[in-house]
Design a protein around this motif. Structure first.
Motif, PDB file in Angstrom:
ATOM      1  N   PRO A 178      14.153  -5.487   0.933  1.00 36.83           N
ATOM      2  CA  PRO A 178      15.101  -5.082   1.978  1.00 36.83           C
ATOM      3  C   PRO A 178      15.998  -3.927   1.519  1.00 36.83           C
ATOM      4  O   PRO A 178      16.086  -3.648   0.326  1.00 36.83           O
ATOM      5  N   LEU A 179      16.643  -3.296   2.504  1.00 39.24           N
ATOM      6  CA  LEU A 179      17.615  -2.243   2.196  1.00 39.24           C
ATOM      7  C   LEU A 179      18.759  -2.856   1.404  1.00 39.24           C
ATOM      8  O   LEU A 179      19.398  -3.797   1.859  1.00 39.24           O
ATOM      9  N   LYS A 180      18.985  -2.309   0.206  1.00 40.22           N
ATOM     10  CA  LYS A 180      19.991  -2.888  -0.682  1.00 40.22           C
ATOM     11  C   LYS A 180      20.299  -1.853  -1.752  1.00 40.22           C
ATOM     12  O   LYS A 180      19.408  -1.173  -2.225  1.00 40.22           O
ATOM     13  N   LYS A 181      21.559  -1.765  -2.135  1.00 43.62           N
ATOM     14  CA  LYS A 181      21.907  -0.849  -3.209  1.00 43.62           C
ATOM     15  C   LYS A 181      21.384  -1.401  -4.527  1.00 43.62           C
ATOM     16  O   LYS A 181      21.574  -2.571  -4.819  1.00 43.62           O
ATOM     17  N   ALA A 182      20.703  -0.581  -5.326  1.00 47.13           N
ATOM     18  CA  ALA A 182      20.288  -1.023  -6.666  1.00 47.13           C
ATOM     19  C   ALA A 182      21.546  -1.196  -7.508  1.00 47.13           C
ATOM     20  O   ALA A 182      22.529  -0.478  -7.313  1.00 47.13           O
ATOM     21  N   GLU A 222       0.831  -1.209   0.000  1.00 49.69           N
ATOM     22  CA  GLU A 222       0.000   0.000   0.000  1.00 49.69           C
ATOM     23  C   GLU A 222       0.875   1.274   0.000  1.00 49.69           C
ATOM     24  O   GLU A 222       0.590   2.237  -0.708  1.00 49.69           O
ATOM     25  N   MET A 223       1.951   1.264   0.787  1.00 51.59           N
ATOM     26  CA  MET A 223       2.845   2.431   0.825  1.00 51.59           C
ATOM     27  C   MET A 223       3.470   2.657  -0.548  1.00 51.59           C
ATOM     28  O   MET A 223       3.540   3.795  -1.030  1.00 51.59           O
ATOM     29  N   VAL A 224       3.912   1.579  -1.177  1.00 54.16           N
ATOM     30  CA  VAL A 224       4.568   1.692  -2.482  1.00 54.16           C
ATOM     31  C   VAL A 224       3.594   2.250  -3.517  1.00 54.16           C
ATOM     32  O   VAL A 224       3.958   3.103  -4.335  1.00 54.16           O
ATOM     33  N   ALA A 225       2.344   1.806  -3.467  1.00 52.05           N
ATOM     34  CA  ALA A 225       1.338   2.332  -4.401  1.00 52.05           C
ATOM     35  C   ALA A 225       1.187   3.841  -4.217  1.00 52.05           C
ATOM     36  O   ALA A 225       1.145   4.605  -5.191  1.00 52.05           O
ATOM     37  N   THR A 228      15.461   0.186  -5.861  1.00 54.40           N
ATOM     38  CA  THR A 228      15.293  -1.237  -6.183  1.00 54.40           C
ATOM     39  C   THR A 228      13.854  -1.601  -6.507  1.00 54.40           C
ATOM     40  O   THR A 228      13.606  -2.531  -7.257  1.00 54.40           O
ATOM     41  N   HIS A 229      12.898  -0.891  -5.917  1.00 52.26           N
ATOM     42  CA  HIS A 229      11.531  -1.384  -5.975  1.00 52.26           C
ATOM     43  C   HIS A 229      10.472  -0.328  -6.284  1.00 52.26           C
ATOM     44  O   HIS A 229       9.629  -0.526  -7.144  1.00 52.26           O
TER      45      HIS A 229
END
Ligand code: C5P
Length: 222
Positions: free
Chosen positions: A190-194, A110-113, A133-134
């Motif tokens: 998760p936290l990750k460098k793209a 929902e947050m991403v939307a 990343t997302h």
């Protein structure tokens, strides 16, 4: 000039919001603090005594939670159903609980939307953990800011002291390290460098130096 999207990710207290705000100001773009959105939901959940493990309860609370990020003279106001929560969402209680709320897949969906809707016309600087990343995989500029835990704790400590808040450096180090671990090890986004993000280690850079480096990259792409 083209209005692009700029994604700024990195661990807790790496200076993302300070840098993102300055870049947004220079470009007259909109700054979107996605951490504030997770914090706002966490604040309401704590206030209502909702269990942070109860994904269904959190998602129905979120559906009932209108989060507004409003530019102001001092930076940005965060309003939740009209209530000004700008300061209270930075409290220790919210800070130490937010990663538990942010790990739930439906909450993130929902947050991403909402975040994608805010960025759909471009001209946005968005900071968080999963933006490159997302949330905005097609962002024209992606930056991953990092700094040592010691340096991040020192910066947060100075900030607390300046604001007149009680602060203990060793406790801060532990809290920051724990939040990084929860954010990096969660299953969803998760936290990750793209892969295509530019990594900047800010440990020995000033804020201005970081902003300049990012602006050079931005200027090549607008
Ligand atoms: O950026 P900030 O430290 O305010 O973020 C608070 C918390 O919100 C993070 O520790 C993380 O758990 C969550 N968060 C997230 N995804 C984002 C932004 C923040 O999971 N894009």
């Amino acid at each position: 000039r083209k209005r692009i999207n700029i994604a700024i990710d990195g661990p807790a207290a790496a200076g993302k919001s300070t840098v993102a705000k300055m870049i947004a100001k220079r470009l007259s773009y909109i700054y979107i603090d996605t951490g504030a959105m997770y914090r706002a939901l966490t604040y309401r959940a704590l206030q209502q005594g909702i269990s942070l493990d109860d994904e269904q309860a959190l998602i129905s609370l979120l559906k009932d939670t209108y989060i507004e990020l409003r530019p102001s003279h001092e930076g940005q106001l965060v309003l939740v159903n009209g209530e000004d929560v700008t300061n209270v969402i930075r409290s220790k209680e919210v800070t130490n609980a937010v990663s538990l709320v942010a790990k739930h897949p439906l909450v993130r969906e929902e947050m991403v939307a909402r975040q994608r809707a805010l960025a759909k016309n471009g001209g946005v600087v968005m900071d968080g953990r999963d933006i490159g990343t997302h949330v905005l995989p097609n962002a024209e500029v992606k930056v991953f800011l990092k700094a040592s835990v010691e340096e991040r704790a020192r910066r947060r400590h100075k900030e607390n002291i300046a604001r007149g808040f009680p602060s203990d450096l060793e406790t801060l180090k532990k809290e920051i390290a724990r939040r990084d671990q929860l954010d990096s090890e969660r299953e969803v986004a998760p936290l990750k460098k793209a892969e295509d993000a530019i990594e900047i280690d800010t440990t020995s850079l000033s804020i201005e130096e970081v902003v300049e480096r990012i602006m050079e990259i931005v200027n090549e792409r607008i």
